[in-house]
Design a protein around this motif. Structure first.
Motif, PDB file in Angstrom:
ATOM      1  N   ILE A  37      -5.639   4.477  -1.552  1.00  0.00           N
ATOM      2  CA  ILE A  37      -5.237   3.072  -1.437  1.00  0.00           C
ATOM      3  C   ILE A  37      -5.097   2.636   0.123  1.00  0.00           C
ATOM      4  N   TYR A  38      -5.467   1.577   0.716  1.00  0.00           N
ATOM      5  CA  TYR A  38      -5.099   1.256   1.882  1.00  0.00           C
ATOM      6  C   TYR A  38      -5.420  -0.134   2.331  1.00  0.00           C
ATOM      7  N   VAL A  39      -4.671  -0.744   3.360  1.00  0.00           N
ATOM      8  CA  VAL A  39      -5.002  -2.206   3.868  1.00  0.00           C
ATOM      9  C   VAL A  39      -6.342  -2.217   4.467  1.00  0.00           C
ATOM     10  N   ALA A  50       0.860  -1.332  -0.134  1.00  0.00           N
ATOM     11  CA  ALA A  50       0.071   0.004  -0.115  1.00  0.00           C
ATOM     12  C   ALA A  50       0.797   1.148   0.275  1.00  0.00           C
ATOM     13  N   ASN A  72       0.788   3.802  -2.862  1.00  0.00           N
ATOM     14  CA  ASN A  72       0.473   5.336  -2.881  1.00  0.00           C
ATOM     15  C   ASN A  72       1.618   6.337  -3.196  1.00  0.00           C
TER      16      ASN A  72
END
Ligand code: NAD
Length: 309
Positions: free
Chosen positions: A61-63, A45, A49
């Motif tokens: 965008i992330y977990v 991520a 990014n």
């Protein structure tokens, strides 16, 4: 509603898809990563990014976790084992069908009501299992199918005759696996039968090269992933932009009761319609063979106690 994508399985294939998404205008607002390996996807991520300053798209965008699937337009699954040297796609059936049962249950428990896009092999079996476990309408369960094989075919033809691959109307159909085949009887370029450009021997050789491509790449570099990444982006944008693109995705064939690839119209509803293609008797036999192979594989999964019905 935001264009949220949840990507489950962030290995070679998943990350090639994510990276290809960032390199194109795709109308994705959010890309959420899920994988067993939490630490790795935190790194992924961060890395993704760092593309945003120069990407044509603005994506968050992330977990995340399975709860995030509730608001997703598309859940893309590329989780599971890939082929080792010498393994067929079907050899992955036991490992990956087990993984799928729990993944689909987790996604559905979130309240997900969007479209599944499957990349995991054996592709048609995993697409069938997703349909069964999710109980979503068949139009909303799509496998990447033979989009990759078709891209490989068009590339190889284009190299042989020096015509842009986008202008080559030829499809690989059937199982995404060893029984796939080219529907040569309908292949054409500029409204002219492909027979005017390629001899039967050329056709046979190119078809073999397409079938062997994955084995050859795996032999040389261990796995295949860029090609499928681009295919998944193409399917994603067909959905998010309601494009009505014709793609040989794997989707449910009511008559034969399996998920299999034939050209279909893909738009915001998923697979809007499978297109009837008039095959010659030899091709019909090949399609029947592919169907039998996928059905037999589903019976094998059934026999292990994992539900397929
Ligand atoms: P990979 O090993 O690089 O990645 C798989 C990822 O799945 C790993 O990060 C792993 O941690 C994760 N994973 C495993 N179980 C999980 C679970 N229960 N929940 C969440 N994540 C889980 O493999 P890859 O090269 O990315 O291949 C993935 C799949 O895609 C394979 O089945 C491969 O055969 C298939 N594939 C399909 C096509 C196609 O045309 N459809 C092309 C290439 C590869």
């Amino acid at each position: 509603m935001k264009n949220r994508i949840v990507l489950i399985g962030c290995g070679n294939v998943g990350m090639s898809y994510a990276y290809a998404l960032l390199n194109q205008h795709t109308y994705v607002d959010e890309l959420i990563l899920i994988d067993l390996n939490k630490e790795k996807i935190e790194g992924e991520a961060m890395d993704l990014n760092h593309c945003l300053a120069y990407s044509p798209s603005k994506v968050r965008i992330y977990v995340g976790d399975y709860q995030d699937c509730k608001e997703a337009r598309i859940v893309v699954i590329a989780a599971g084992s890939n082929q080792e040297v010498g393994e067929t796609r079907m050899d992955l059936i036991h490992k990956n069908s087990q993984i799928f049962q729990s993944i689909i249950e987790n996604v559905m428990q979130s309240g997900f009501d969007g479209i599944f896009l499957i990349a995991t092999n054996p592709l048609d079996v995993m697409t069938c299992l997703t349909l069964k476990y999710s109980k979503l309408p068949p139009s909303r369960v799509i496998g990447s199918g033979t989009t990759l094989d078709t891209a490989r075919l068009r590339y190889l033809i284009s190299e042989k005759i020096n015509i842009c691959p986008k202008d080559i109307q030829a499809y690989v159909i059937g199982e995404h696996g060893d029984s796939e085949f080219v529907a040569w009887s309908n292949a054409n370029i500029a409204l002219t039968s492909i027979n005017a450009f390629l001899t039967k021997e050329d056709q046979q050789q190119l078809e073999e090269e397409v079938k062997d491509a994955a084995y050859e790449i795996i032999q040389k570099k261990g796995a295949t992933y860029y090609g499928i990444g681009m295919c998944l982006v193409r399917i994603t944008s067909a959905i998010l932009e309601d494009k009505n693109i014709i793609l040989p995705v794997s989707s449910y064939d009511k008559t034969n009761q399996v998920c299999i690839s034939t050209p279909a119209i893909v738009n915001k509803n998923g697979v809007q319609e499978k297109i009837f293609i008039p095959l010659n008797p030899e091709e019909t036999e090949k399609l029947t063979h592919s169907i039998a192979i996928i059905k037999k594989a589903l019976d094998i999964v059934d026999a292990t106690g994992i539900k397929t019905k």
